[in-house]
Each structure stands twice: as structure tokens, then as C-alpha cells.
Design an enzyme around this catalytic site. Structure first.
Site, PDB file in Angstrom:
ATOM      1  N   ARG A 184       0.718  -1.444  -0.048  1.00  0.00           N
ATOM      2  CA  ARG A 184       0.001   0.001   0.033  1.00  0.00           C
ATOM      3  C   ARG A 184       0.706   1.410   0.199  1.00  0.00           C
ATOM      4  NH1 ARG A 184      -2.432  -3.661  -1.376  1.00  0.00           N
ATOM      5  NH2 ARG A 184      -4.155  -4.631  -0.332  1.00  0.00           N
ATOM      6  N   SER A 234     -10.818  -1.113   3.655  1.00  0.00           N
ATOM      7  CA  SER A 234     -10.068  -1.640   5.236  1.00  0.00           C
ATOM      8  C   SER A 234      -9.715  -0.263   5.661  1.00  0.00           C
ATOM      9  CB  SER A 234      -8.940  -2.593   4.670  1.00  0.00           C
ATOM     10  OG  SER A 234      -9.291  -3.698   4.160  1.00  0.00           O
ATOM     11  N   GLU A 304      -4.802   2.835   6.824  1.00  0.00           N
ATOM     12  CA  GLU A 304      -4.769   2.635   5.501  1.00  0.00           C
ATOM     13  C   GLU A 304      -5.425   3.933   4.823  1.00  0.00           C
ATOM     14  OE1 GLU A 304      -5.149  -1.304   3.557  1.00  0.00           O
ATOM     15  OE2 GLU A 304      -6.034  -0.279   1.936  1.00  0.00           O
TER      16      GLU A 304
END
Ligand SMILES: Cc1cc2nc3c(=O)[nH]c(=O)nc-3n(C[C@H](O)[C@H](O)[C@H](O)COP(=O)(O)OP(=O)(O)OC[C@H]3O[C@@H](n4cnc5c(N)ncnc54)[C@H](O)[C@@H]3O)c2cc1C
Length: 313
Positions: A184, A234, A304
């Protein structure tokens, strides 16, 4: 003069082309359906206009934010000052043999369907990720064992430096390795680069087989994730050696609610907006989850999703 006055008086051509709007509610432009207004909201139709807007912001010392599809964002209830630049109108896709080139505003869904129709495999994992190509490259988005880094061949970007943006050749070319992809994460985040377009290197495969794989991933997603409620996917990165959803569930936080923000009953790694959640509700819930998981398991959950703007306590 305030920012709106500067923009409306100095960017007359772009104002006349209807590219610039003022006080636009950002909740309409993100998957969480949360967020106050953008002071100035621009939707450039060409890469040249995007360059012009960025150079203008740097020259006038106006802060800017590049908005993709808004599927990884929590935007402040107070909104964002300065300029929000949406890439949604920069959406060209082309194909050359096994390579597909896509502008930053192309939706991953459209990119994957284009690849499938042309019998090109490799992007199936990304079909259900509700973002744009620019956001996906920036985040190195991934699912079901695939990541953007596995299929990306090269990109064109901009660097936020006025001298470069005003030069005759402002575009920076990145080869795959230059993206420094990690979980990520990408060089775009670290260097503040703006994504213009990417080329993806794919493999020929029967379109029916590609479609079957995409359909299978879609079923898995709808089975396990709260796709029927607004969220930003998420909330937390996966800590090494753990599953975030299980950690949160084991703390008894499934369904835990602050205001209209709730830990999803279907997938504890998601926070959902049950109707009128505010950014403040979501932030309080994020902090509560982080503290509870840490005090029970001594595991730090890192967000995130991108949290934007200042939130009142
Ligand atoms: C239901 C749901 C499921 C999800 N599932 C997944 C999943 O399986 N895997 C996964 O990885 N993610 C998932 N996500 C999160 C999200 O879709 C991805 O992170 C996606 O890549 C974000 O793209 P975006 O265009 O929406 O970016 P945005 O949310 O608009 O922006 C995210 C960041 O990217 C930056 N950015 C966007 N465009 C550019 C550009 N052109 N140049 C520079 N920076 C840019 C923004 O400034 C921001 O910092 C999910 C989200 C939802 C709501």
C-alpha cells in the site's frame, strides 16, 4: 483576497470553461459519503489543464489535493481549504498489443473490463476495487493475491515543482522499478508525485476465463465485505503476522458504534457509515479500535485510509 477571489479573478479561461466550482460538498465525491465542502473544486478536462492548475496553486501558494474516486478517504466535516483537483475527466484508455495505457481518472472497473474484452489477463484482482488508476498506483492497490506492482510497466507523472511545471517538458517518466512499490505504498506518496497515466503489461488469455475469474472475485467480495454500506474499504493496514479483522473481532468490537459510524458486522476491518456519520465519529471510532487492540494484543494498527483536513475535537 481570499482563495476563491484569487481563483475567480486570475483563472478566467478555466472559469469560463466551467472547470472550476466553489464550495462543493465532498461527501458527494467519496465512498464514505462524509466530508464538508471544497473551497475550490476543479475538474480539468486535459492533462495540460491539470498542469496549469498545479502551477497556479504553487505560484499563488494555494494548497491543493488530487482527488481520484475518493474510495480511500476520510474527509473532515469542515471540508478542505484550497483547491481540490478531480481527475475524473482524464479517462482515456488505449491498447497496443499486450499493453494497455490508462489515464489517471480511468476507473479500475473500466480498465479491467477493457482488458477482459480484449482477452488480456493480469488485472482481474482489481475489478472490484472501487478506485481510479491514479489512486490505485499511488496506493499500490491490491486484492486476492494481486497488486498493481505485478502488472505496471511504466507511468507518467508530474513533480510539484513550479520550475518543472512551467518548463517545456514537465512530464516525468517512471519505469516499474522507479515506483518503489511496497505494501500500500509507492514513490508517488513519498515524493508527492501526481500521476498522469500508466501502461500495464498483460498476458493474452481467453476472455471467458478472465471473466470467470473476475466474477469469482466479485462473489467473494460481496460475500465477505459490506458492499451495501458507505465505507472506505479496509481502514487499517494489515500488521505483519496478524489479520486486522480478527484482532478487532477478538476485542469484542464487531458492530461497535460511535454515532452513525460502526465497525462492520460483516468484516471488522471496515468501518461503515450507517446514515449520517461524521468524520469526527469515524475518527473517534478509529482511535477507540486502535487503543483497544493495542491494550489487548500490543499490536499497533496503522490507518490505510487517508485522513484529510483538521477535525474539531
Ligand atoms: C468497498 C471498498 C473496497 C475496497 N477494497 C480494496 C481492496 O481490495 N484493495 C485495495 O487496495 N483497496 C481497496 N479499497 C480502497 C481504495 O479503493 C483503493 O485504495 C483505491 O486505490 C483508491 O483509489 P481512488 O481513486 O479512490 O483514490 P482516492 O481515494 O481518491 O485517493 C487516495 C489517495 O490517492 C491519491 N491520488 C489519487 N489520484 C491521484 C493521482 N492522479 N496522482 C497522485 N495521487 C493521487 C489521493 O491524493 C489520495 O492521497 C476499497 C475501498 C472500498 C470503499
Amino acid at each position: 483576497m481570499n482563495v476563491k477571489e484569487i481563483v475567480s479573478s486570475k483563472l478566467t479561461m478555466l472559469n469560463e470553461e466551467n472547470i472550476i466550482k466553489y464550495d462543493v460538498p465532498l461527501k458527494d465525491y467519496c465512498s464514505f459519503k462524509i466530508g464538508g465542502p471544497a473551497e475550490v473544486f476543479c475538474v480539468p478536462k486535459t492533462q495540460a489543464q491539470l498542469i496549469e492548475l498545479m502551477a497556479f496553486c504553487l505560484r499563488e501558494n494555494i494548497s491543493y489535493f488530487i482527488l481520484g474516486k475518493g474510495s480511500n478517504l476520510l474527509i473532515s466535516d469542515q471540508g478542505l481549504t484550497g483547491m481540490v483537483i478531480s481527475t475524473s475527466a482524464l479517462n482515456k484508455i488505449t491498447k497496443d498489443e499486450n499493453y494497455i495505457s490508462a489515464f489517471s481518472g480511468v476507473l479500475l472497473k473500466d480498465l479491467c473490463e477493457f482488458a477482459q474484452e480484449h482477452g488480456l489477463s493480469g488485472l482481474e484482482f482489481a475489478h472490484g476495487i472501487p478506485g481510479s488508476v491514479g489512486g490505485a498506483v499511488y496506493m499500490n492497490a491490491g486484492a486476492y493475491g494481486g497488486e498493481i506492482k505485478d502488472v505496471l510497466y511504466c507511468s507518467k507523472c508530474l513533480s510539484p515543482q513550479l520550475s518543472l511545471l512551467e518548463s517545456t517538458n514537465p512530464i516525468i517518466h517512471l519505469k516499474a522499478a522507479d515506483h518503489c512499490f511496497a505494501y500500500r505504498s509507492s514513490a508517488l506518496q513519498v515524493q508527492g508525485l501526481i500521476h498522469l497515466s500508466s501502461v500495464f503489461k498483460l498476458k493474452q488469455q481467453n476472455p471467458a476465463e478472465i471473466l470467470a475469474k473476475m466474477d469469482d472475485f466479485k462473489l467473494q467480495r460481496w460475500d465477505k465485505q459490506p458492499m451495501d454500506l458507505p465505507s472506505a474499504g479496509s481502514v487499517f493496514k494489515r500488521p505483519e503476522g496478524y489479520f486486522t479483522g480478527k484482532l478487532i473481532d477478538d476485542c469484542g468490537l464487531r458492530g461497535y458504534r460511535i454515532g452513525d459510524a460502526a465497525v462492520s458486522n460483516k468484516h471488522c476491518g471496515f468501518i461503515v457509515n450507517l446514515g449520517n456519520a461524521t468524520a469526527k465519529d469515524v475518527l473517534q471510532l478509529i482511535r477507540y479500535v486502535q487503543q483497544t487492540v493495542y491494550s489487548r494484543f500490543q499490536v499497533k494498527l496503522e490507518t490505510e485510509i487517508r485522513v484529510l483536513g483538521v477535525e474539531s475535537k
